[in-house]
Scaffold this active site. Structure first.
Site, mmCIF file in Angstrom:
data_model
loop_
_atom_site.group_PDB
_atom_site.id
_atom_site.type_symbol
_atom_site.label_atom_id
_atom_site.label_comp_id
_atom_site.label_asym_id
_atom_site.label_seq_id
_atom_site.Cartn_x
_atom_site.Cartn_y
_atom_site.Cartn_z
ATOM 1 N N GLU A 179 -1.251 -5.593 -8.223
ATOM 2 C CA GLU A 179 -2.283 -6.155 -9.087
ATOM 3 C C GLU A 179 -3.676 -5.976 -8.486
ATOM 4 O OE1 GLU A 179 -0.405 -9.718 -11.581
ATOM 5 O OE2 GLU A 179 0.107 -9.877 -9.464
ATOM 6 N N GLU A 209 8.626 -9.414 -9.366
ATOM 7 C CA GLU A 209 8.614 -10.816 -9.797
ATOM 8 C C GLU A 209 9.812 -11.165 -10.660
ATOM 9 O OE1 GLU A 209 4.296 -9.918 -8.892
ATOM 10 O OE2 GLU A 209 6.021 -8.857 -9.718
#
Length: 267
Positions: A118, A138
């Site tokens: 990210e 995740e």
């Protein structure tokens, strides 16, 4: 000559010829122990004081970053609102990087996972090596990317491929990342920093700061409509899923305790 001008618990910034090099450094995996890996005001001051024309973000050693330190999630088990604010503050840092009127490049190597991915997505450009791998793991924690990944990745590579990558948690290598548009270039691992600096210098050559800033502003305006609303939805979902994970673990502990209690009562 490269001069170190800033250092905190997770990052250092060095400067060479008005090009800043922000290095993530936290163990072998360069885990992002805090969404606010650098405060916006700190980065802003370095850029201003050193009159940076470009910023390269990289990782110390063999990995860019393997992502968030999931062991730290438990610190916020009873502090949902505080965790939301942490995530949102981290997003504000990435927003700031994304909106910078200077060139920004993520120089990736080894693992570029989760929160590390990210961070890389907040840059205008990404350069990798043959041993660079990208992933959003995740999903293995019952979560989703929580620092803008669900917003930036679809805008970069399209909805379908982004959905596949986030839902599967699969690794993709540098060549696939190049083909999908995640990477702009693949460079030799040993010369990666020199190659990245030369790549940046080639973009700087022949353009003024004002021209570059206006180009960046125009492209960002087209790209980032309604991003804050999308961020808020992502933050809410991430924290809700994390709460579910905590409840699931608590139920597992209770079941285990009950089984153990029954087993002892039989003897």
């Amino acid at each position: 000559m490269v001069a170190v001008v800033f250092q905190n618990a997770l990052t250092t910034i060095a400067v060479k010829h008005h090009i800043g090099i922000l290095t993530i450094k936290n163990g072998k995996q360069n885990l992002i122990a805090d969404p606010v890996f650098i405060r916006k005001e700190e980065l802003e001051e370095v850029i201003r004081a050193c009159e940076l024309k470009a910023l390269i973000l990289t990782g110390h050693g063999k990995n860019f970053s393997s992502g968030a330190d999931s062991e730290r999630f438990g610190d916020y088990k009873e502090q949902t609102e505080a965790f939301k604010e942490k995530l949102n503050e981290g997003k504000r840092v990435l927003d700031y990087i994304e909106q910078l009127p200077i060139l920004t490049v993520a120089l990736t190597n080894g693992a570029c996972f989760g929160a590390g991915f990210e961070i890389a997505l907040s840059c205008q450009f990404r350069i990798g090596c043959k041993n660079t791998y990208f992933s959003f793991p995740e999903r293995n924690l019952g979560l989703l990317p929580g620092m803008g990944g669900t917003v930036r990745l679809p805008r970069l590579i399209g909805r379908s491929r982004a959905m596949e990558l986030i839902l599967s948690g699969n690794l993709i290598n540098a060549q696939q990342a190049l083909e999908w548009g995640i990477l702009n270039e693949i460079v030799p691992k040993k010369e990666r920093m020199d190659a990245a600096v030369k790549w940046v210098e080639a973009l700087l050559e022949g353009t003024s700061h004002k021209q570059r800033a206006e180009i960046i502003r125009a492209v960002n305006m087209a790209q980032n409509a309604d991003i804050q609303q999308l961020y808020q939805a992502e933050t809410e979902t991430f924290v809700n899923l994390l709460s579910d994970r905590f409840r699931h673990k608590e139920l597992q502990r209770e079941k285990k305790h009950e089984v153990e209690k029954r087993r002892k009562s039989k003897h």
